[in-house]
Design an enzyme around this catalytic site. Structure first.
Site, short mmCIF file in Angstrom:
data_model
loop_
_atom_site.label_atom_id
_atom_site.label_comp_id
_atom_site.label_asym_id
_atom_site.label_seq_id
_atom_site.Cartn_x
_atom_site.Cartn_y
_atom_site.Cartn_z
N CYS A 2 -11.44 -1.28 0.92
CA CYS A 2 -12.25 -1.14 -0.29
C CYS A 2 -12.27 0.35 -0.63
O CYS A 2 -11.95 1.19 0.20
CB CYS A 2 -13.67 -1.61 -0.03
N ARG A 27 -7.13 0.33 -3.99
CA ARG A 27 -7.56 -0.07 -2.64
C ARG A 27 -8.17 -1.46 -2.62
O ARG A 27 -8.35 -2.05 -1.55
CB ARG A 27 -8.59 0.92 -2.10
N TRP A 74 -12.19 -5.28 -1.83
CA TRP A 74 -11.11 -6.17 -1.40
C TRP A 74 -11.77 -7.08 -0.36
O TRP A 74 -12.08 -6.66 0.75
CB TRP A 74 -9.98 -5.34 -0.77
N ASN A 98 -17.00 0.16 3.49
CA ASN A 98 -15.58 -0.13 3.66
C ASN A 98 -15.34 -0.39 5.15
O ASN A 98 -15.87 0.32 5.98
CB ASN A 98 -14.76 1.09 3.21
N GLY A 99 -14.57 -1.44 5.48
CA GLY A 99 -14.31 -1.76 6.89
C GLY A 99 -15.02 -3.05 7.28
O GLY A 99 -15.48 -3.79 6.40
N GLU A 486 13.23 -5.84 2.82
CA GLU A 486 12.37 -5.08 1.90
C GLU A 486 12.50 -5.61 0.47
O GLU A 486 11.50 -5.73 -0.25
CB GLU A 486 12.73 -3.59 1.99
N LYS A 490 9.30 -6.96 -1.60
CA LYS A 490 8.90 -6.43 -2.92
C LYS A 490 8.78 -7.56 -3.92
O LYS A 490 7.82 -7.64 -4.67
CB LYS A 490 9.91 -5.41 -3.47
N GLU A 493 5.75 -9.91 -3.16
CA GLU A 493 4.39 -9.38 -3.30
C GLU A 493 3.97 -9.15 -4.74
O GLU A 493 2.79 -9.25 -5.05
CB GLU A 493 4.16 -8.14 -2.43
N HIS A 509 22.85 -19.94 10.69
CA HIS A 509 21.93 -20.38 11.74
C HIS A 509 20.63 -20.93 11.16
O HIS A 509 19.62 -21.00 11.88
CB HIS A 509 21.65 -19.22 12.70
N LYS A 610 -3.84 -1.49 -1.08
CA LYS A 610 -2.93 -0.40 -0.75
C LYS A 610 -3.09 0.05 0.70
O LYS A 610 -2.14 0.44 1.34
CB LYS A 610 -3.22 0.77 -1.69
#
Ligand code: F6R
Length: 615
Positions: A2, A27, A74, A98-99, A486, A490, A493, A509, A610
């Site tokens: 957050c 965030r 968040w 936050n946390g 990657e 991208k 997300e 496989h 983020k």
């Protein structure tokens, strides 16, 4: 996770809180809220969704109080809703946090049993009720805050304001980052520097276990909770490097992708130096010592940083012969890895420097006596402060939630690390070139990135063809394998299309079973003579099952891959070891344009934040 901001000063707090929250929105952006300590009665405004909604809601209020707190959320405990948005309150107290409070359930039950009434599902509310209860028991604010801290378990930070504006604003740092910023009219405190307005001329990163009392006349006192006494700290002048704002770009992500050639140019100019007439790679003396003494390198990171780590392993092992292991940080910390203080160097990759799992891995290594090196973008972040040595990514602030330029910087630096460690004769044997020639080629890469950016029309055509698809597969071999991972990350997300990356050799496989008519398969082809023919056969295998084949390869091998592809992009030729730096750009653009075509909020993908400061 957050974003939090507080202000105590002689100007009205509200405009600063709103502006700061907009900057912190990357965030978390499920909901937002502010509380301003107006004379007589504090005012709280909260809204679900973006800070733009909050701004709209606040516009009807005229608030002039000079002490206030704000939060962009968040969600971890409880759905995004106004009730769960911060600030939370109890009696005269208001908190943004936050946390995570890990023992929240036990604390909540005890408080409820004692008659406290909870209005939200948040863990945050337990903190403010505990402090209010302590005050009712006769402990004055802010001592009441200090008195309840031993009850809280977890890694967190919070700001607490009292309805009486003559009381100080209290900031507590117990693991989630907080910074102070001072200016002529007051003091700011926030989860990161981006929240501070231009007026802030000096800053101070708080340390874990700092509790700060900030008064509206600009005075503040830092109490070290571990030492139990005042901590003297020196403010440092704020560097205005990396001015924010999207400028003429429609999104931060696009701006950050476009900034890459210039960023790489700066980075290489700093790290590749001509000394005694020869080019060489240079880092700080601590970083060079740490790298040169390592007999085994252990890389850890999460998400995009982990992908950069895989490429780092490939490059360092091939060029230098130093063994490298790479782990997802959340696995590393619990899988009981065998750490050898006499041989190992732990390298953490983290753009934010605050990722909880990565920090846990860093601390584990330190406890085992293993030297640590952080490759980190945010100077002064926890990883930067706690690692024995740091190499800064120097990518400038990255606001798009999807990492782009910081990934490019990570893979550039890891390639430089490989070249730093590579003995001359091994380099010549493997690459058929001298260090001087390789480093000269490296210095030309920003130009190739510029050229690649200009292939944007080809990328948008591919992106347009992805609008309706539900799955995209990415594949590559060697250094293209982490890029396939990657590219898929991208795309998933920000465009919410299911995407997976595979090593080309893994296709038969399992993943081949997913290929049917029209399924897009993106193949990456570095100019590596050993691997191109193998990739082309993998491509043909997917083609014969009806794949819509997109290839992104070096122009040197265009004649091999273009004829078998439904769509292809030929990228400027370069040494195979540099190709991932070039191919990262179209992969980022592909995800970006696809998400834009689908109408999604590119800079703020759903459910993501983020900086992941919780497990
Ligand atoms: C993806 C992305 C994330 C981060 C991950 C680690 O675009 O940004 O996967 O890479 O959360 O973050 P840092 O590098 O800050 O440790």
């Amino acid at each position: 996770m957050c974003g939090i901001i507080g202000y105590a000063g002689s100007s009205p707090a509200l405009p600063y809180l709103l502006k700061g929250l907009e900057q912190l929105e990357y965030r978390g952006y499920d909901s937002a809220g502010i509380a301003v300590m107006e004379k007589g009665e504090p005012r709280v405004v909260k809204s679900v969704g973006s800070t733009a909604r909050l701004r709209e809601k606040v516009s009807g209020h005229s608030l002039s109080g000079g002490l206030g707190i704000g939060h962009t959320r968040w969600a971890t405990h409880g759905v995004p809703s106004e009730a769960n948005a911060h600030p939370q309150s109890s009696g005269p107290l208001y908190i943004v946090h936050n946390g995570i409070i890990e023992n929240e359930r036990i604390l909540r039950s005890e408080l409820e049993a004692g008659g406290e009434v909870f209005l939200s599902e948040t863990d945050t509310e337990t903190i403010v009720h505990l402090v209010n209860r302590a005050m009712r028991q006769g402990i004055a604010f802010p001592e009441a805050v200090r008195s309840i801290l031993p009850l809280l378990e977890g890694s967190y930070s919070f700001l607490m304001a009292h309805a009486d504006p003559s009381e100080p604003l209290v900031a507590v740092h117990r693991g989630a980052p907080l910074l102070l910023g001072t200016c002529s009219h007051g003091v700011f405190v926030a989860s990161d520097m981006t929240a501070f307005p231009g007026d802030v001329h000096s800053t101070l990163p708080l340390e874990v276990d700092d509790m700060v009392m900030i008064r509206s006349d600009g005075r503040f006192e830092i109490l070290s909770l571990t030492q139990g006494k005042e901590r003297v700290a020196t403010l440092v002048s704020r560097s205005h490097h990396g001015v924010h704002g999207k400028g003429e770009y429609p999104h931060y992500m696009f701006k950050e992708i476009c900034e890459q050639p210039e960023m790489l140019d700066r980075l290489l100019a700093k790290r590749i130096r001509r000394e005694d007439g020869r080019l060489s790679v240079r880092f700080s003396s601590e970083a060079e010592r740490a790298l040169s003494s390592a007999r085994r390198i252990r890389i850890v990171g999460c998400g995009t940083s982990f992908h950069a780590g895989i490429l780092g392993k490939y490059r360092i092992e091939a060029l230098s012969g130093v063994p490298v292991e790479v782990d997802v940080a959340s696995e590393f910390r619990y899988r009981e890895p065998i750490l050898d203080p006499d041989a190992d160097l732990l390298v953490v990759l983290t753009q934010s420097g605050e990722t909880a799992d990565t920090l846990a891995a860093l601390r584990m290594a330190r406890e085992a006596g293993v030297p640590t090196l952080a490759l980190v973008n945010v100077e002064g972040s926890t990883a930067d402060r706690e690692a024995d040595a740091t190499i800064l990514l120097e990518a400038g602030p990255e606001f798009g939630v999807a990492a782009t330029k910081t990934f490019l910087s990570q893979i550039a630096l890891l390639t430089l690390v490989a070249l730093f460690l590579a003995p001359d004769d091994r380099l010549r044997e493997k690459e058929g070139r001298s260090r001087e020639e390789i480093l000269s080629d490296f210095l030309k890469l920003p130009m190739l990135l510029d050229k690649t950016l200009s292939l944007s029309t080809g990328v948008t055509a591919i992106a347009r063809s992805f609008i309706e698809v539900s799955t995209v597969l990415f594949m590559g071999r060697g250094g293209d394998f982490p890029l396939a991972l990657e590219g898929a990350l991208k795309l998933k997300e920000i465009s919410y299309i299911h995407a997976e990356g595979y090593a080309g050799g893994e296709l038969k496989h399992g993943p081949l079973a997913l290929v049917e008519k029209g399924v897009p398969v993106v193949s990456l082809l570095s100019p590596d003579e050993r691997l191109v023919p193998k990739m082309v056969s993998n491509m043909k295998e997917t083609l014969s099952r009806g794949a819509f084949l997109v290839s992104i390869g070096s122009e040197r091998f265009q004649e091999e891959f273009s004829p078998v592809s439904s769509m292809s992009l030929s990228l400027p030729d370069c040494l195979p070891m540099f190709f991932p730096l070039v191919s990262a750009v179209p992969l980022q653009l592909l995800a970006y344009h696809t998400a834009c075509f689908k109408g999604f909020d590119v800079d703020r993908p759903r459910n993501l934040a983020k900086s992941v400061t919780v497990e």
